[in-house]
Motif scaffolding. Structure first.
Motif, mmCIF file in Angstrom:
data_model
loop_
_atom_site.group_PDB
_atom_site.id
_atom_site.type_symbol
_atom_site.label_atom_id
_atom_site.label_comp_id
_atom_site.label_asym_id
_atom_site.label_seq_id
_atom_site.Cartn_x
_atom_site.Cartn_y
_atom_site.Cartn_z
ATOM 1 N N GLN A 175 0.838 -1.198 0.000
ATOM 2 C CA GLN A 175 0.000 0.000 0.000
ATOM 3 C C GLN A 175 0.873 1.248 0.000
ATOM 4 O O GLN A 175 0.623 2.210 -0.721
ATOM 5 N N LEU A 176 1.910 1.219 0.840
ATOM 6 C CA LEU A 176 2.824 2.349 0.938
ATOM 7 C C LEU A 176 3.514 2.615 -0.390
ATOM 8 O O LEU A 176 3.559 3.746 -0.875
ATOM 9 N N ALA A 177 4.065 1.576 -0.992
ATOM 10 C CA ALA A 177 4.777 1.734 -2.253
ATOM 11 C C ALA A 177 3.851 2.261 -3.341
ATOM 12 O O ALA A 177 4.222 3.141 -4.127
ATOM 13 N N GLY A 178 2.609 1.734 -3.383
ATOM 14 C CA GLY A 178 1.671 2.201 -4.388
ATOM 15 C C GLY A 178 1.314 3.664 -4.200
ATOM 16 O O GLY A 178 1.204 4.427 -5.165
ATOM 17 N N ALA A 179 1.142 4.073 -2.935
ATOM 18 C CA ALA A 179 0.790 5.462 -2.663
ATOM 19 C C ALA A 179 1.918 6.410 -3.035
ATOM 20 O O ALA A 179 1.678 7.551 -3.463
ATOM 21 N N LEU A 180 3.155 5.953 -2.880
ATOM 22 C CA LEU A 180 4.308 6.797 -3.206
ATOM 23 C C LEU A 180 4.718 6.691 -4.666
ATOM 24 O O LEU A 180 5.615 7.405 -5.116
ATOM 25 N N GLY A 181 4.098 5.787 -5.402
ATOM 26 C CA GLY A 181 4.402 5.639 -6.817
ATOM 27 C C GLY A 181 5.742 4.999 -7.097
ATOM 28 O O GLY A 181 6.389 5.317 -8.093
ATOM 29 N N VAL A 182 6.181 4.096 -6.215
ATOM 30 C CA VAL A 182 7.464 3.408 -6.427
ATOM 31 C C VAL A 182 7.220 1.910 -6.395
ATOM 32 O O VAL A 182 6.193 1.428 -5.921
ATOM 33 N N GLN A 183 8.173 1.165 -6.904
ATOM 34 C CA GLN A 183 8.109 -0.284 -6.879
ATOM 35 C C GLN A 183 8.744 -0.804 -5.602
ATOM 36 O O GLN A 183 9.735 -0.241 -5.116
ATOM 37 N N LEU A 184 8.148 -1.863 -5.029
ATOM 38 C CA LEU A 184 8.796 -2.498 -3.891
ATOM 39 C C LEU A 184 10.206 -2.929 -4.307
ATOM 40 O O LEU A 184 10.412 -3.468 -5.375
ATOM 41 N N GLY A 185 11.158 -2.683 -3.429
ATOM 42 C CA GLY A 185 12.538 -2.995 -3.756
ATOM 43 C C GLY A 185 13.309 -1.794 -4.252
ATOM 44 O O GLY A 185 14.502 -1.859 -4.464
ATOM 45 N N GLU A 186 12.593 -0.642 -4.434
ATOM 46 C CA GLU A 186 13.262 0.561 -4.926
ATOM 47 C C GLU A 186 13.078 1.744 -3.986
ATOM 48 O O GLU A 186 13.284 2.886 -4.377
ATOM 49 N N LEU A 187 12.659 1.489 -2.758
ATOM 50 C CA LEU A 187 12.512 2.564 -1.783
ATOM 51 C C LEU A 187 13.899 3.105 -1.404
ATOM 52 O O LEU A 187 14.862 2.345 -1.330
ATOM 53 N N PRO A 188 14.020 4.426 -1.133
ATOM 54 C CA PRO A 188 15.330 5.030 -0.820
ATOM 55 C C PRO A 188 15.771 4.720 0.611
ATOM 56 O O PRO A 188 15.857 5.609 1.457
ATOM 57 N N VAL A 189 16.048 3.448 0.856
ATOM 58 C CA VAL A 189 16.385 3.010 2.211
ATOM 59 C C VAL A 189 17.705 3.601 2.702
ATOM 60 O O VAL A 189 17.986 3.583 3.902
ATOM 61 N N GLY A 190 18.515 4.130 1.797
ATOM 62 C CA GLY A 190 19.751 4.768 2.221
ATOM 63 C C GLY A 190 19.510 5.955 3.130
ATOM 64 O O GLY A 190 20.389 6.334 3.917
ATOM 65 N N LEU A 191 18.308 6.546 3.062
ATOM 66 C CA LEU A 191 17.975 7.648 3.959
ATOM 67 C C LEU A 191 17.963 7.203 5.413
ATOM 68 O O LEU A 191 18.262 7.987 6.315
ATOM 69 N N LEU A 192 17.603 5.943 5.646
ATOM 70 C CA LEU A 192 17.601 5.419 7.005
ATOM 71 C C LEU A 192 19.023 5.320 7.537
ATOM 72 O O LEU A 192 19.304 5.635 8.695
ATOM 73 N N SER A 193 19.922 4.862 6.685
ATOM 74 C CA SER A 193 21.335 4.775 7.056
ATOM 75 C C SER A 193 21.896 6.165 7.376
ATOM 76 O O SER A 193 22.566 6.365 8.391
ATOM 77 N N LEU A 194 21.602 7.128 6.505
ATOM 78 C CA LEU A 194 22.076 8.493 6.721
ATOM 79 C C LEU A 194 21.532 9.069 8.021
ATOM 80 O O LEU A 194 22.269 9.685 8.798
ATOM 81 N N ALA A 195 20.237 8.859 8.258
ATOM 82 C CA ALA A 195 19.603 9.449 9.439
ATOM 83 C C ALA A 195 20.217 8.924 10.725
ATOM 84 O O ALA A 195 20.539 9.698 11.636
ATOM 85 N N HIS A 196 20.397 7.615 10.816
ATOM 86 C CA HIS A 196 20.945 7.047 12.044
ATOM 87 C C HIS A 196 22.410 7.458 12.243
ATOM 88 O O HIS A 196 22.841 7.688 13.379
ATOM 89 N N GLY A 197 23.150 7.554 11.167
ATOM 90 C CA GLY A 197 24.533 8.001 11.280
ATOM 91 C C GLY A 197 24.627 9.442 11.750
ATOM 92 O O GLY A 197 25.391 9.775 12.670
ATOM 93 N N VAL A 198 23.844 10.315 11.125
ATOM 94 C CA VAL A 198 23.867 11.734 11.493
ATOM 95 C C VAL A 198 23.343 11.921 12.913
ATOM 96 O O VAL A 198 23.905 12.690 13.699
#
Length: 295
Positions: A54-77
């Motif tokens: 549902q989340l992926a469809g609402a954001l218009g992205v395919q599962l497996g292509e979410l920008p998960v690198g933002l999570l890495s950046l956030a926890h590091g910062v």
């Protein structure tokens, strides 16, 4: 004012605190982002629940292509911002401990000028901390996160801007707490325990036991983390945006928690709330030092 700022800069550069805190700040940012970068790759590999679809469809992205690198950046910062807070504590409380505050106040036209020069100087240092911390987290993210999960250029710039803003406010927050407490050891120990342990336990327990999802969005550590963390949460539709067919609230909070911003409303709301906390302690410290005796 220019001479006062130069004097403050020399005070910082002639001590070891600026680099003694900057080195672990970058190191922790790199290591936390490295660890989270490895973990977040699995999110793109295994996301498949109905909520995720549902989340992926609402954001218009395919599962497996979410920008998960933002999570890495956030926890590091976010882990790195703890060190500018401690650096800020040294700004005024450190001078009282070293007995140099007398010279600082007596050589300035008035205490307001001395404290203003100190604030301006540490805003600059806070920005420096922000750049190097984001750089360390970015390097670790590039090394661990698959290309499909890396943030866009715009998102990366947003993290840089938010990271610099967070470390500037964190430094001023530390100055304020140190000025109120008037003790480097007391302020540092209290802040470390509160921000790394107590507040995280409160946020987690309040959600798990009482279903309170917003607490992390108003407390100091949560709002500081939310400045950067909410960018990732927003990219996942869990904060700051309205997702069609609203996500399950518990799933939304879990995404926020994964992004390092549980309870965050949006990155700008987190910044404004933490600014309020900063001004509260900074104003309290400012007022206390207008009346405090020097020897």
């Amino acid at each position: 004012m220019g001479n006062l700022i130069k004097a403050e800069m020399r005070k910082v550069l002639t001590t070891k605190s600026w680099w003694a805190l900057m080195i672990p700040a970058v190191l922790f940012a790199f290591l936390f982002a490295l660890g989270w970068g490895a973990i977040t790759n699995d999110l793109n590999d295994y996301l498949g629940s109905s909520d995720a679809r549902q989340l992926a469809g609402a954001l218009g992205v395919q599962l497996g292509e979410l920008p998960v690198g933002l999570l890495s950046l956030a926890h590091g910062v976010n882990i790195g911002t703890m060190f500018p807070v401690i650096f800020g504590v040294f700004a005024l409380a450190g001078e009282y401990s070293k007995k140099t505050i007398t010279t600082t106040f007596l050589t300035a036209p008035n205490r307001v000028s001395a404290l203003t020069a100190k604030m301006i100087t540490y805003i600059g240092w806070g920005a420096v901390y922000g750049v190097v911390i984001v750089a360390g987290a970015s390097l670790a993210t590039l090394l661990t996160v698959d290309s499909r999960g890396l943030p866009s250029a715009g998102q990366w710039l947003a993290v840089l801007g938010a990271g610099v803003l967070a470390t500037i406010l964190a430094t001023l927050f530390g100055i304020g707490v140190g000025a109120v407490w008037n003790s480097v050891v007391g302020a540092t120990v209290t802040l470390t325990i509160w921000m790394l342990v107590v507040e995280n336990v409160l946020v987690f327990v309040s959600f798990g036991w009482w279903g309170v999802r917003w607490l992390g969005g108003v407390l100091p550590n949560g709002t500081l983390n939310g400045i950067v963390g909410a960018i990732g949460a927003e990219a996942f539709g869990a904060a700051g945006v309205s997702v069609p067919g609203e996500l399950d609230k518990d799933f939304q909070w879990l995404l926020q928690y994964t992004a390092g911003a549980p309870g965050a409303f949006s990155w700008w709301a987190a910044a404004l709330i933490f600014l309020a906390w900063t001004m509260l302690f900074f104003a309290g410290g400012w007022a206390a030092n207008q009346r405090r005796d020097i020897t």
